[in-house]
Design an enzyme around this catalytic site. Sequence first.
Site, mmCIF file in Angstrom:
data_model
loop_
_atom_site.group_PDB
_atom_site.id
_atom_site.type_symbol
_atom_site.label_atom_id
_atom_site.label_comp_id
_atom_site.label_asym_id
_atom_site.label_seq_id
_atom_site.Cartn_x
_atom_site.Cartn_y
_atom_site.Cartn_z
ATOM 1 N N ASP A 1 0.748 -1.238 -0.030
ATOM 2 C CA ASP A 1 -0.149 0.217 0.143
ATOM 3 C C ASP A 1 0.873 1.222 0.012
ATOM 4 O O ASP A 1 1.533 1.443 0.854
ATOM 5 C CB ASP A 1 -0.771 -0.008 1.237
ATOM 6 C CG ASP A 1 -2.103 0.847 1.313
ATOM 7 O OD1 ASP A 1 -2.219 2.010 0.593
ATOM 8 O OD2 ASP A 1 -3.164 0.311 1.665
ATOM 9 N N ASP B 1 -2.809 4.844 -1.979
ATOM 10 C CA ASP B 1 -3.854 5.495 -1.219
ATOM 11 C C ASP B 1 -4.367 6.862 -1.711
ATOM 12 O O ASP B 1 -3.490 7.506 -2.408
ATOM 13 C CB ASP B 1 -2.866 5.569 0.007
ATOM 14 C CG ASP B 1 -3.830 6.165 1.143
ATOM 15 O OD1 ASP B 1 -4.812 5.487 1.470
ATOM 16 O OD2 ASP B 1 -3.753 7.247 1.989
ATOM 17 N N GLU C 1 -6.806 3.727 -4.947
ATOM 18 C CA GLU C 1 -8.149 4.259 -4.267
ATOM 19 C C GLU C 1 -8.544 5.491 -4.669
ATOM 20 O O GLU C 1 -8.288 6.622 -4.311
ATOM 21 C CB GLU C 1 -7.675 4.191 -2.686
ATOM 22 C CG GLU C 1 -8.810 4.639 -1.666
ATOM 23 C CD GLU C 1 -8.674 5.477 -0.618
ATOM 24 O OE1 GLU C 1 -9.742 5.430 0.318
ATOM 25 O OE2 GLU C 1 -7.661 5.952 -0.486
ATOM 26 N N HIS D 1 -10.887 -1.761 4.975
ATOM 27 C CA HIS D 1 -10.677 -0.966 6.377
ATOM 28 C C HIS D 1 -11.282 0.419 6.597
ATOM 29 O O HIS D 1 -10.975 0.627 7.814
ATOM 30 C CB HIS D 1 -9.325 -1.063 6.501
ATOM 31 C CG HIS D 1 -8.592 -0.284 5.571
ATOM 32 N ND1 HIS D 1 -8.493 -0.382 4.220
ATOM 33 C CD2 HIS D 1 -8.149 1.106 5.577
ATOM 34 C CE1 HIS D 1 -7.791 0.796 3.551
ATOM 35 N NE2 HIS D 1 -7.594 1.486 4.391
ATOM 36 N N ASP D 2 -11.875 0.870 5.731
ATOM 37 C CA ASP D 2 -12.555 2.129 5.865
ATOM 38 C C ASP D 2 -14.021 2.372 5.994
ATOM 39 O O ASP D 2 -14.839 3.263 6.418
ATOM 40 C CB ASP D 2 -12.095 3.203 4.917
ATOM 41 C CG ASP D 2 -10.395 3.469 4.785
ATOM 42 O OD1 ASP D 2 -9.926 3.746 5.780
ATOM 43 O OD2 ASP D 2 -10.215 3.669 3.737
HETATM 44 C C1 GLC Z 1 -7.247 6.260 2.812
HETATM 45 C C2 GLC Z 1 -7.200 5.023 3.756
HETATM 46 C C3 GLC Z 1 -7.439 5.359 5.079
HETATM 47 C C4 GLC Z 1 -6.599 6.516 5.548
HETATM 48 C C5 GLC Z 1 -6.768 7.712 4.466
HETATM 49 C C6 GLC Z 1 -5.543 8.720 4.726
HETATM 50 O O1 GLC Z 1 -8.490 6.633 2.581
HETATM 51 O O2 GLC Z 1 -7.708 4.095 3.065
HETATM 52 O O3 GLC Z 1 -7.408 4.260 5.535
HETATM 53 O O4 GLC Z 1 -7.110 6.983 6.698
HETATM 54 O O5 GLC Z 1 -6.390 7.346 3.200
HETATM 55 O O6 GLC Z 1 -4.399 8.045 4.715
#
Ligand code: GLC
Length: 525
Positions: free
Chosen positions: A97, A198, A262, A324-325
């Site tokens: 990641d 990310d 993402e 995970h979000d």
């Molecule tokens: C992304 C991740 C999340 C994180 C955010 C800031 O959305 O998936 O878990 O808190 O970025 O890095």
Amino acid sequence: MREWWRTGVVYQVYPRSFADSDGDGVGDLRGLAARLDHLEWLGVDAIWLNPCFPSPNADWGYDVADYTAVDAELGGAEALEELLAEAGALGISVLLDLVPNHTSDRHAWFLDARSSRDARHRDWYVWADGRDGGPPNNWLSVFGGPAWTYDEPTGQWYLHNFLPEQPDLNWWNEEVREAFDGILRHWFDRGVAGFRIDVAHAIVKDAELRDNPPADESDLPRTRLFGQREVYNMNRPEVHDVFRRWRALAAGYDPPRVFIGETWVFELDRLAEFYGDGGDELHLAFNIPFLLSDLAAEPLAEIVAETETALQPDAWPVWTLSNHDVIRFPTRWCADHPARIRLALMLLLTLRGTPVLYYGDELGMPQARLARSDLRDPVGLRHWPQNPGRDGARTPMAWSEEPGAGFTEPDAEPWLPIADAHACNVADQRGDSLSALALTRDLIALRRELDDLATGSYERLGSPAGTWMWRRGEGTVVALNPTDGEHELEVAGTIRVCTDRARDGDRVAGRLQLHAWEGAVVAPD
Ligand code: GLC
């Protein structure tokens, strides 16, 4: 068209919560390596690991202090090396990641940057003078409050789209781009198959730092709630230059390395842009509208149709139900209802595109309900009780019902509580051919067996209101009944996998009766 990232299944591992090899209550890479047999048995082609770089954990790994090392708590660089070798021997690719939008405030670059206005790394971050005694502009942090923090010693403000402990990098600076080329090469040279990127849509900001416009009634509810349109603090078109550069770099490796973005965007034609022109940017871009939809035929079929139309012919969709979000899909989509969970798994594994399972999805593992005192996620800690945060989706994997759930030693204190492992665990489900786990495994196997499911086209077929049926490729049909009533669908062939496993192998002569929340994959005879 048969690259692994198109035909394969990706499995997301949250390393702190998957398997603990040293009894400290925190999952680690050696624990994961020892559980690779589960992933091999399930039939997944690749794992994506949430960040495992050294981090002060203000945002649990998403605040990176060193991009070319591995966190000691997770086992250090050697453990990752071992994992890459062991996974590689089983034919499982490993994706890491990458967090290019921001670093930790403890990263050596930021420590230097904030040491003086003339520091070598000052311009690697986004600094600006205040306006009328306040922050430089109106940008807000995704996690609440202004996106700027005043740095007393140097008298300027720095940008953070997330926590103040996560200062945003300045992607207009060529040295930042070069540093990330080096980071990519570092891991690609060690056999890492690619990266999940990310907040891929966020990394480039408006060069002039213009104010975001206010939201109005034409905006989505989430934008209205946020109060402004995020068109200048992120979502800049120049981000595509970065992805073209990375794609060229990744293409120089054998096999070519892969990027999954993402891409938190709600317009599907904008999503398509992240694939680039003729496949010169990201290989896969997460479909957030699908993830955040409801489990119902029309909204989902509409998103799938729009995605199919928006993507260029060579671009490949990617589908996911949990991560995970967000709240785990069995709870968010299915109200923890077993038949709905089975239907959702069938849907995920039979659409045209790459499915990404989140650890525990294969069991139908529900969202854990946690007390305020259990929380570790900064979002929950800041916004409880309106927003309990993301910890409920990040609790340890349930391997068995013993104390410690096979995740950690029976007497160890897990970093997040173990949810109800009696109700849902790997050991029980492995012994049960009717389980969600067996269904997941059998659907993955069917994807390997039938080219239609692996690579075939998607075409929606007519079916009664509330149901959803489509053909993949030459003739494999997926028929889903996400309603509370019984429906008859027009299809012929043999049921290869039904969510009611008693019907596997049944011949269908032209009419398929589906009970409430039932689904079937029917192949021609
Ligand atoms: C992304 C991740 C999340 C994180 C955010 C800031 O959305 O998936 O878990 O808190 O970025 O890095």
